[in-house]
Design a protein around this motif. Structure first.
Motif, PDB file in Angstrom:
ATOM      1  N   VAL A  26       0.868  -1.182   0.000  1.00 60.30           N
ATOM      2  CA  VAL A  26       0.000   0.000   0.000  1.00 60.30           C
ATOM      3  C   VAL A  26       0.899   1.224   0.000  1.00 60.30           C
ATOM      4  N   SER A  27       0.300   2.391  -0.050  1.00 56.17           N
ATOM      5  CA  SER A  27       1.088   3.619  -0.059  1.00 56.17           C
ATOM      6  C   SER A  27       1.472   4.015   1.372  1.00 56.17           C
ATOM      7  N   THR A  28       2.562   4.777   1.467  1.00 59.06           N
ATOM      8  CA  THR A  28       2.987   5.280   2.777  1.00 59.06           C
ATOM      9  C   THR A  28       1.933   6.197   3.376  1.00 59.06           C
ATOM     10  N   SER A  29       1.273   6.972   2.524  1.00 57.18           N
ATOM     11  CA  SER A  29       0.227   7.881   3.017  1.00 57.18           C
ATOM     12  C   SER A  29      -0.935   7.100   3.622  1.00 57.18           C
ATOM     13  N   HIS A  30      -1.241   5.932   3.037  1.00 55.96           N
ATOM     14  CA  HIS A  30      -2.300   5.096   3.598  1.00 55.96           C
ATOM     15  C   HIS A  30      -1.926   4.642   5.008  1.00 55.96           C
ATOM     16  N   ILE A  31      -0.686   4.193   5.190  1.00 62.93           N
ATOM     17  CA  ILE A  31      -0.218   3.756   6.507  1.00 62.93           C
ATOM     18  C   ILE A  31      -0.323   4.899   7.505  1.00 62.93           C
ATOM     19  N   SER A  32       0.197   6.064   7.118  1.00 65.40           N
ATOM     20  CA  SER A  32       0.197   7.234   8.002  1.00 65.40           C
ATOM     21  C   SER A  32      -1.221   7.640   8.379  1.00 65.40           C
ATOM     22  N   ARG A  33      -2.118   7.623   7.387  1.00 70.71           N
ATOM     23  CA  ARG A  33      -3.509   8.025   7.639  1.00 70.71           C
ATOM     24  C   ARG A  33      -4.201   7.060   8.592  1.00 70.71           C
ATOM     25  N   GLN A  34      -3.992   5.753   8.397  1.00 75.11           N
ATOM     26  CA  GLN A  34      -4.644   4.756   9.250  1.00 75.11           C
ATOM     27  C   GLN A  34      -4.160   4.861  10.697  1.00 75.11           C
TER      28      GLN A  34
END
Length: 290
Positions: A26-34
């Motif tokens: 997945v994207s890094t932004s997805h990880i950060s957002r979750q």
């Protein structure tokens, strides 16, 4: 409820948001957002972010420890249904300290792994009183009297204590004939400075003092061999030196007999089969050598 938890786990295990994202595809932004949303729901910061590294907050460390325990329970439940009864699989964390654990228990753990190669064991040698539940340990090996707690304690073996001193020390200082006379001697202290004796059919504590303190039995024994003073040690640790005449035993008639080595573990409604097997393996071995 579970949103963000898997991402949090992967960040902790991989050590970075980028590696966690790559691992999960997945994207890094997805990880950060979750993870940000997870922190918002919990009302606390779990991870301190910098440009290159991440660091768990105190709350983050506590949270991941609890989550690991929950995840392990789920894995144990699945393994139970998938044949773990026949072929135990998984990790066991054990804490203990001292020569008895290193010399006697550790070789038994190695034998257990040879018998069940799909089980892995992590052995932590720590003299502090580890909180098994909060720190994620399955078992502890402890010596002495057990305090009332929410843990189960099973005796592995009795370990007699003895007072010892070197002939060199006794040549300079008159051997004590009563525990109360220890106040006039240099006592080599382990964890506590109150030694227990049976005096007039009652258990009494005698306060001692000295210029050498160590929580390691070998360090105390070698200080004793060097003639520094009197040590209170497990008899199995000093037996060879007593037989060789390098140490002398003192006040044996006053020694208490309730010192034991214990196998300690948390109460669980569903105990993983591998842990139950190890408990049975250890208790059976020591029952045969008593």
């Amino acid at each position: 409820m579970w949103q963000g938890i898997e991402e949090f786990f992967h960040v902790v295990e991989q050590g970075s948001f980028t590696l966690a994202a790559k691992h999960m595809d997945v994207s890094t932004s997805h990880i950060s957002r979750q993870i940000s949303q997870l922190e918002q729901r919990l009302g606390t910061e779990l991870i301190k972010r910098t440009t290159r590294t991440i660091h768990l907050t105190d709350a983050g460390r506590q949270y991941v420890t609890k989550l690991k325990a929950i995840r392990q329970e789920l894995l144990d439940a699945n393994a139970l249904l998938q044949g773990d009864q026949q072929s135990p699989i998984g990790h066991i964390r054990i804490t203990g300290a001292g020569e008895f654990v290193a010399r006697t228990v550790a070789p038994l753990l190695a034998e257990f792994i040879k018998r069940y190669p799909q089980v892995s064991i992590e052995m932590d040698f720590s003299n502090r009183n580890v909180n098994l539940i909060e720190e994620g340990f399955d078992l502890a090996i402890r010596f002495g009297r057990m305090q009332d707690s929410n843990l189960i304690a099973r005796p592995l073996t009795q370990r007699a204590m003895t007072l010892v001193a070197s002939p060199e020390y006794l040549a300079s200082y008159e051997a004590p004939t009563h525990p109360k006379q220890l106040k006039d001697h240099n006592c080599l202290i382990a964890i506590g400075n109150r030694w227990r004796f049976k005096i007039d059919n009652k258990i009494e504590e005698v306060k001692v003092q000295g210029n050498w303190r160590s929580n390691h039995g070998d360090a105390l024994m070698h200080a004793c061999l060097a003639g520094l003073g009197i040590a209170h040690l497990a008899q199995d640790l000093v037996a060879d030196y007593l037989q060789a005449g390098k140490l002398c035993s003192l006040l044996n008639e006053y020694q208490v007999t309730d010192n034991a080595t214990w196998l300690v573990y948390p109460r669980k409604d569903l105990m993983p089969h591998r842990i139950r097997l190890l408990i049975e393996f250890l208790t059976e071995h020591f029952s045969q050598v008593r």
